[in-house]
Design an enzyme around this catalytic site. Structure first.
Site, PDB file in Angstrom:
ATOM      1  N   ARG A 238      43.318  55.672  26.521  1.00  0.00           N
ATOM      2  CA  ARG A 238      42.282  56.531  25.948  1.00  0.00           C
ATOM      3  C   ARG A 238      40.894  55.920  26.111  1.00  0.00           C
ATOM      4  O   ARG A 238      39.915  56.485  25.653  1.00  0.00           O
ATOM      5  CB  ARG A 238      42.572  56.781  24.452  1.00  0.00           C
ATOM      6  N   ASP A 285      39.244  32.851  44.216  1.00  0.00           N
ATOM      7  CA  ASP A 285      38.686  32.327  42.958  1.00  0.00           C
ATOM      8  C   ASP A 285      39.146  30.877  42.771  1.00  0.00           C
ATOM      9  O   ASP A 285      39.351  30.410  41.654  1.00  0.00           O
ATOM     10  CB  ASP A 285      39.106  33.196  41.764  1.00  0.00           C
TER      11      ASP A 285
END
Ligand SMILES: [Zn+2]
Length: 402
Positions: A238, A285
Site C-alpha cells: 500500500r 558495491d
C-alpha cells in the site's frame, strides 16, 4: 542460412591485426556467435566474426565464452585497498584486484565523509581518472537519509545545498560522474536538478522517501536507483516507497548487488525481469576486503568485520558493502537468479557503459571499440582478461592479505 560474412559486425579499415582470439563463443549485442573470433589491432577491436578467422597470430580459447569487459559503476575498493584512503598504493591495489576479475571500466565510490575529507580523497582519485585507470568518481552521500544510512557514518551526513555541491564539483573538475542522494531531504530535488544540469548522474539511494518524494526527483532528472532494495524504505503493497517507484519508472536504471546476500535470488530475478535488459545494471558495491582475506577492515571511518566474505559493521552488524567482484555477479545472475547469458552480459557491460556515456568506447564486442573483454571458462570464471588490447596479469588469483 546466413553465411559467415553476414555475421561480420563491421571492421576498422586498414588496421594491421595484432592477434585474433579464435574458437570462442563470442557474445555480440543480440546473440552468441559459436566458433566466433575477435581480431585486435592497436588496442581496439578491429573485427568480430564467425567461421574462418582473418590472418594474424591466433589465440585459441577452446570453446570458452567471450564477453565484453565488465563495467562497474559502484565500487569502494578491493585487494585490501580503499578508494577513500587517498593512498596511491591502496588505490592501485583496488583497481588491480577488480581488473583480475574482469572489470575493465569502473567508477571509484566514496562513502559519506566531511566535505574537506571528500575533497582530499578526490584529489588522489583525480590522477587515476586523468590516467584513464578509472572512469570517474561516484559520491555515495553525504546527502543521504540518517534513517537509511547503512554503513555510512551518521555524523558525516548533510542536507544538500547549491554552494556545497558547487564546491565538490569545482574541486573534482569533471571527475565526479555520479552522486547518490536522498531526495526527501531539504533541498534534495533542487540538488538533483543541479547535478543533472551539470552533466552528473543523479542517483536515488539511502532514502526513506515515499512515492510523492521520489517522483519529483525523477522529474528533475534523477536516472539511477542506487543498489535497489538496500539502504532504502522497504516495499509495501500500500506504500510503494522508493523500491516500487524506482523499479516501475522507465526513466530509472536499477543497480543491483548480485552477491545473493544483499538481495534474495528470487527478488533479484523479479527486479531484473521487471527492469529488463534496458534498465538493469549489476554492481559490486565492493569494499576493500574484496579479493582479500577475512578480517577487520574500515569503510570510511567505520570498522567492518569480514567473515566468510560477508562484510558487516562491527558496531551494528548492518551489511557494509560487499566482497563481490563483477565475474561473481555475472555467475550469480546466470546460476543463482537463472537469467539468460545475454541478459547478464548487458547488465555487466553494455548497459553500465551506456549509463556512464562511454558506450561508444567500450561495453560491447564490436569493431571500433576498445579491446576490453573477458574469456570465461566452463564455470564462468575468468581465464583471461584483455584491457585496451593488453592481457591483464594474474587473472582470477586472489590477493592474500591478513
Ligand atoms: Zn556503496
Amino acid at each position: 542460412m546466413l553465411g559467415p560474412d553476414q555475421y561480420m559486425l563491421g571492421c576498422v579499415k586498414g588496421a594491421a591485426v595484432d592477434f585474433v582470439i579464435t574458437g570462442g563463443r563470442v557474445t555480440v549485442p543480440d546473440r552468441v556467435l559459436d566458433d566466433g573470433w575477435v581480431a585486435i589491432a592497436g588496442g581496439v577491436i578491429a573485427e568480430v566474426g564467425t567461421g574462418a578467422p582473418p590472418e594474424g597470430r591466433q589465440v585459441d580459447v577452446d570453446g570458452a565464452l567471450v564477453v565484453p569487459g565488465f563495467v562497474d559503476t559502484h565500487c569502494h575498493g578491493g585487494g585490501g585497498g580503499s578508494f577513500s584512503s587517498g593512498d596511491p598504493d591502496e588505490l592501485a591495489h583496488a583497481v588491480r584486484a577488480h581488473r583480475r576479475h574482469g572489470t575493465t571500466t569502473m567508477l571509484a565510490s566514496l562513502v559519506s565523509d566531511p566535505i574537506h575529507a571528500l575533497c582530499d580523497q578526490m584529489s588522489a582519485l583525480k590522477e587515476l581518472v586523468e590516467d584513464g585507470e578509472i572512469a570517474g568518481i561516484h559520491l555515495e552521500g553525504p546527502f543521504i537519509s540518517k534513517a537509511r544510512c547503512g554503513a555510512h557514518d551518521p555524523a558525516a551526513l548533510l542536507e544538500p545545498d547549491t554552494a556545497t555541491i558547487n564546491a565538490l564539483l569545482g574541486h573534482a573538475r569533471g571527475a565526479i560522474r555520479m552522486v547518490t542522494l536522498a531526495p526527501e531531504l531539504l533541498g534534495g530535488v533542487k540538488a538533483v536538478r543541479q547535478l543533472s544540469e551539470s552533466g552528473v548522474i543523479a542517483a536515488i539511494g539511502h532514502t526513506d522517501g515515499v512515492e510523492e518524494q521520489i517522483l519529483p526527483a525523477i522529474d528533475a532528472g534523477a536516472s539511477v536507483a542506487t543498489h535497489l532494495f538496500n539502504g532504502m524504505r522497504p516495499l509495501h503493497h500500500r506504500e510503494p516507497g522508493p523500491i516500487g517507484t524506482l523499479l516501475d519508472d522507465e526513466r530509472i536504471t536499477v543497480e543491483l548487488i548480485c552477491d545473493l546476500v544483499h538481495v534474495h535470488p528470487t527478488v533479484l530475478r523479479l527486479a531484473a525481469r521487471h527492469a529488463g535488459h534496458g534498465r538493469t545494471v549489476l554492481i559490486t558495491d565492493a569494499m576493500s576486503a574484496t579479493d582479500a582475506a577475512d578480517g577487520s577492515y574500515r569503510l570510511g571511518t567505520l570498522e567492518v568485520d569480514v567473515t566468510e566474505g560477508v562484510a558487516t559493521l562491527a558496531e551494528t552488524g548492518s551489511l557494509a558493502g560487499s566482497t563481490l567482484t563483477m565475474d561473481a555477479a555475472f555467475r550469480n545472475l546466470v546460476r543463482g537468479a537463472k537469467l539468460d547469458i545475454l541478459d547478464a552480459v548487458r547488465a555487466t557491460s553494455a548497459k553500465p557503459a551506456e549509463l556512464l556515456g562511454v558506450a561508444d568506447r567500450t561495453g560491447s564486442l564490436r569493431a571500433g571499440l576498445a579491446a576490453d573483454l573477458v574469456v570465461l571458462d566452463a564455470e564462468l570464471r575468468p581465464a583471461k582478461v584483455l584491457r585496451q588490447g593488453k592481457w591483464v596479469a594474474e587473472v582470477g588469483t586472489a590477493t592474500l592479505r591478513t
